[in-house]
Enzyme design. Structure first.
Site, PDB file in Angstrom:
ATOM      1  N   GLY A  15       0.825  -1.204   0.000  1.00 52.88           N
ATOM      2  CA  GLY A  15       0.000   0.000   0.000  1.00 52.88           C
ATOM      3  C   GLY A  15       0.859   1.254   0.000  1.00 52.88           C
ATOM      4  NE  ARG A  76      -3.527  -6.450  -3.278  1.00 52.63           N
ATOM      5  CZ  ARG A  76      -3.249  -6.466  -1.978  1.00 52.63           C
ATOM      6  NH1 ARG A  76      -2.262  -7.238  -1.540  1.00 52.63           N
ATOM      7  NH2 ARG A  76      -3.922  -5.731  -1.122  1.00 52.63           N
ATOM      8  CG  ASP A 107       3.607  -7.037   7.294  1.00 50.90           C
ATOM      9  OD1 ASP A 107       3.060  -6.603   6.259  1.00 50.90           O
ATOM     10  OD2 ASP A 107       2.969  -7.512   8.240  1.00 50.90           O
ATOM     11  CB  THR A 130       2.715   0.575   6.344  1.00 54.49           C
ATOM     12  OG1 THR A 130       1.395   0.304   6.825  1.00 54.49           O
ATOM     13  CG2 THR A 130       3.695   0.256   7.455  1.00 54.49           C
ATOM     14  CG  ASP A 132      -2.054  -0.126   8.934  1.00 57.31           C
ATOM     15  OD1 ASP A 132      -2.898   0.792   8.987  1.00 57.31           O
ATOM     16  OD2 ASP A 132      -2.184  -1.124   8.208  1.00 57.31           O
ATOM     17  CG  ASP A 134       1.482  -2.900  10.543  1.00 55.22           C
ATOM     18  OD1 ASP A 134       2.387  -2.312   9.920  1.00 55.22           O
ATOM     19  OD2 ASP A 134       0.627  -3.602   9.974  1.00 55.22           O
ATOM     20  NE  ARG A 176      -6.312  -7.051   7.975  1.00 55.18           N
ATOM     21  CZ  ARG A 176      -5.673  -6.351   7.040  1.00 55.18           C
ATOM     22  NH1 ARG A 176      -6.275  -5.313   6.477  1.00 55.18           N
ATOM     23  NH2 ARG A 176      -4.451  -6.650   6.664  1.00 55.18           N
TER      24      ARG A 176
END
Length: 328
Positions: A15, A76, A107, A130, A132, A134, A176
């Site tokens: 993303g 992708r 990741d 990213t 996020d 994360d 998420r």
């Protein structure tokens, strides 16, 4: 013997996030500074398989530090998940004379880079991009700070409507698997409740909390919901449940979606991207490989890929406590 690196490839994958262009710029100009050639790889791993490359120099990246998204695009790649696809990607890199690779992504992108390094002993370095936040090994990923500022600005505007109409708004944000975004924007925007994957507030407790807020004199409320919160209900089901149990509130839902990933990067993300890009290039030139560049205690450091992708970033428990106090 350490491989002599004369040409570095740079790509963005997964993303998009604000700051990716600033990171591309940093990698390209760091290469120019060290008299190393730089190749831009379009559309991530898929572009690598297809040999979709472009030669880049310091002038190629002018005027992009302030732009969101990625000028190298992202896509992708089912092909890269196969051994045959990775072999073709390796052939394309060797054909173009590329000696090392900088992968800007999350990741999933790092997993791909790690496998590629293992199979072909090809030097790779990762930059975390990213919103996020994360990934283990960095307190901030590229785009996270920008996303927080974007979301807080939007919630401030939603609150204007909530206050004008005595409404309760559920605002769903990305996250998420981790609640970094929801927790920080919830505190920053003064939300009455924050629902995150790491904690199960429970529907009854949520309603009780909203009732306390109502009794204390609040005529409107904002509840920030991470898309993977532990209640097990999506945001529209939460709306229906609260409406059924609190008829005094008119409830609305705002799903912010991909607008959270867009926009010009903040100053913080631009500086972070610049620092990470320099570290990635110079680490490769020092003979290091299979690492992710990250920010730790305001120092740019390296974390092995396997630690970065296998671990899970932890929520700040102090912020949860602060949130509990602020929502009193």
């Amino acid at each position: 013997m350490t491989k002599v690196i004369k040409k570095i490839g740079v790509m963005t994958s997964g993303g998009d996030s604000p700051g990716m262009n600033a990171a591309i710029r940093s990698v390209v100009r760091s290469c120019a500074y060290h008299d190393i050639e730089c190749i831009g790889i379009y559309r991530g791993f898929q572009g690598m398989i297809e040999g979709d490359f472009i030669t880049m120099n310091a002038r190629s990246v002018k005027g992009i530090i302030n732009k969101g998204g990625t000028i190298l695009k992202s896509a992708r790649s089912k092909g890269f998940r196969t051994k045959e696809g990775r072999e073709e990607a390796h052939k394309q890199l060797i054909k173009a004379g590329v000696d090392a690779l900088v992968v800007i992504g999350g990741d999933g992108s790092f997993n791909g880079a790690m496998v590629f390094n293992k199979e072909f002993n090809f030097p790779v370095m990762g930059i975390p991009g990213t919103i996020d936040n994360d990934i283990v090994g960095t307190t901030h990923t590229l785009g996270y700070d920008t996303a927080l500022n974007t979301i807080v600005e939007v919630i401030d505007k939603i609150r204007d409507t909530a206050s004008s109409h005595n409404r309760l708004f559920f605002v769903e944000v990305m996250g998420r698997d981790v609640g970094h975004i929801a927790l920080n924007v919830g505190i920053g925007a003064g939300a009455e409740e924050i629902l995150i994957p790491e904690e199960d507030l429970g529907l009854d407790r949520l309603v009780e909390s909203l009732r306390r807020s109502k009794k204390s004199g609040k005529s409107s409320s904002i509840v920030v919901v991470a898309e993977g919160d532990k209640t097990g209900k999506n945001v529209f089901e939460l709306k229906d449940y609260v409406e059924a149990n609190m008829t005094e509130y008119e409830v609305r839902v705002s799903v912010l979606g991909h607008m959270q990933r867009g926009g010009a990067p903040s100053c913080f993300d631009r500086v972070l991207a610049s620092r990470m890009g320099v570290k990635a290039v110079e680490s490769l030139l020092e003979g290091k490989s299979n690492y992710m560049v990250g920010l730790k205690n305001d120092i740019i450091d390296l974390t092995p890929f396997d630690q970065a992708v296998k671990g899970k970033s932890k929520i700040n428990m102090e912020l949860i406590r602060v949130s509990d106090i602020m929502t009193t």
